[in-house]
Design an enzyme around this catalytic site. Structure first.
Site, short mmCIF file in Angstrom:
data_model
loop_
_atom_site.label_atom_id
_atom_site.label_comp_id
_atom_site.label_asym_id
_atom_site.label_seq_id
_atom_site.Cartn_x
_atom_site.Cartn_y
_atom_site.Cartn_z
CG ASP A 68 -2.12 0.94 1.01
OD1 ASP A 68 -2.52 1.15 -0.15
OD2 ASP A 68 -2.64 1.47 2.00
CG ASP A 151 4.18 9.32 -11.26
OD1 ASP A 151 4.52 9.26 -10.07
OD2 ASP A 151 4.20 8.33 -12.02
CE LYS A 171 6.90 6.29 -10.27
NZ LYS A 171 5.49 6.07 -10.56
P1 IMP Z 1 -1.43 1.90 -4.34
O1 IMP Z 1 -1.37 1.51 -2.90
O2 IMP Z 1 -0.20 1.50 -5.12
O3 IMP Z 1 -2.72 1.50 -5.00
O4 IMP Z 1 -1.41 3.51 -4.36
C1 IMP Z 1 -2.43 4.30 -3.78
C2 IMP Z 1 -2.49 5.65 -4.46
O5 IMP Z 1 -1.26 6.37 -4.24
C3 IMP Z 1 -2.64 5.58 -5.98
O6 IMP Z 1 -3.98 5.53 -6.36
C4 IMP Z 1 -1.99 6.88 -6.43
O7 IMP Z 1 -2.88 7.96 -6.31
C5 IMP Z 1 -0.88 7.08 -5.42
N1 IMP Z 1 0.39 6.49 -5.91
C6 IMP Z 1 0.93 5.29 -5.55
N2 IMP Z 1 2.10 5.10 -6.19
C7 IMP Z 1 2.29 6.18 -6.97
C8 IMP Z 1 3.32 6.55 -7.87
O8 IMP Z 1 4.33 5.85 -8.10
N3 IMP Z 1 3.17 7.76 -8.47
C9 IMP Z 1 2.11 8.57 -8.26
N4 IMP Z 1 1.11 8.26 -7.45
C10 IMP Z 1 1.19 7.07 -6.79
#
Ligand code: IMP
Length: 190
Positions: A68, A151, A171
Site C-alpha cells: 500500500d 507523478d 523512476k
Molecule cells: P497503491 O497503494 O499503489 O494502489 O497507491 C495508492 C495511491 O497512491 C494511488 O492511487 C496513487 O494515487 C498514489 N500512488 C501510488 N504510487 C504512486 C506513484 O508511483 N506515483 C504517483 N502516485 C502514486
C-alpha cells in the site's frame, strides 16, 4: 516457489517479477481465484498492506505479499497519506486528486513530501514488513505526461524533473515501490 502478489495489474506484476527473480513465480489475485475486492479501510499503509496479505493467506494458504502506498505531504500533516487514491472522491480519480492537492498547497512555502510504500509479506505463516521511501517536493503545476497518480506533481530529490518526466527505468530505480520491492527481493533471496 509460488508467491501471490496482491495485484491484478499485469504491468506491476511483471516489473516486480523482474526484481524478485526467477526463483519465485509471482501469481496475481485472479490467478489464485480471488476476484472480490479486498477491503482497505485501515488507518495506516502498514495496516492495509497486512489486511490484504492476511486475507490472501487465509483464503489460499499460499505465501503472499501486498503493498500500500501513500503520498505524505509535510505542510498538510502527512495528507493525503493512506487516503491518496480516494483523496478527492470515493473513486480513483487522479485528475480530481491532483487538483485538490494543488488547491490545498496554495500559498504553502514548505513543499516537502514523500512517497511511502509499505509491503507486507507472509511466508510460512510468519509476517514481515518492508518499507520504501522517496523524498521530494510538490511542484506548483503539473509537469510531464508519463507515470500515473500524482507523478506530474512530484519532483524527487536530486532530480530536476517530475516523476512523470522520467523513464520507467529511472523512476523504478529510485521510487518508493522500487525500494520496497528490492528489500523484499533481497530478503527472499537470502
Ligand atoms: P497503491 O497503494 O499503489 O494502489 O497507491 C495508492 C495511491 O497512491 C494511488 O492511487 C496513487 O494515487 C498514489 N500512488 C501510488 N504510487 C504512486 C506513484 O508511483 N506515483 C504517483 N502516485 C502514486
Amino acid at each position: 516457489m509460488k508467491l501471490v502478489f496482491a495485484t491484478n495489474n499485469a504491468h506491476k506484476l511483471r516489473e516486480v517479477q523482474q526484481t524478485v527473480g526467477e526463483a519465485f513465480e509471482l501469481v496475481s489475485l485472479k490467478e489464485c481465484g480471488i476476484t472480490e475486492d479486498i477491503p482497505e479501510n485501515e488507518p495506516t499503509l502498514e495496516g492495509n498492506a497486512f489486511v490484504k496479505a492476511r486475507y490472501i493467506y487465509s483464503r489460499t494458504g499460499l505465501n503472499c505479499f501486498a503493498d500500500d502506498t501513500g503520498l505524505e505531504v509535510e505542510a498538510l500533516g502527512g495528507e493525503p497519506g493512506v487516503r491518496s487514491a480516494r483523496y478527492a472522491t470515493d473513486g480513483h480519480d487522479d485528475e480530481a486528486n491532483k487538483c485538490l492537492l494543488l488547491e490545498r498547497m496554495e500559498g504553502k512555502e514548505n513543499r516537502a513530501a514523500q512517497f511511502r510504500t509499505a509491503m507486507a509479506l507472509i511466508l510460512d505463516g510468519k509476517e514481515y514488513l518492508f518499507e520504501g521511501i522517496v523524498r521530494g517536493k510538490i511542484l506548483h503545476e503539473q509537469r510531464g505526461e508519463g507515470g500515473f497518480g500524482y507523478d506530474p506533481l512530484f519532483a524527487p530529490e536530486g532530480w530536476d524533473c517530475s516523476f512523470a518526466e522520467m523513464s520507467a527505468e529511472d523512476k523504478n530505480s529510485i521510487s518508493h515501490r522500487g525500494r520496497a520491492v528490492r528489500k523484499l527481493a533481497e530478503f527472499l533471496n537470502k
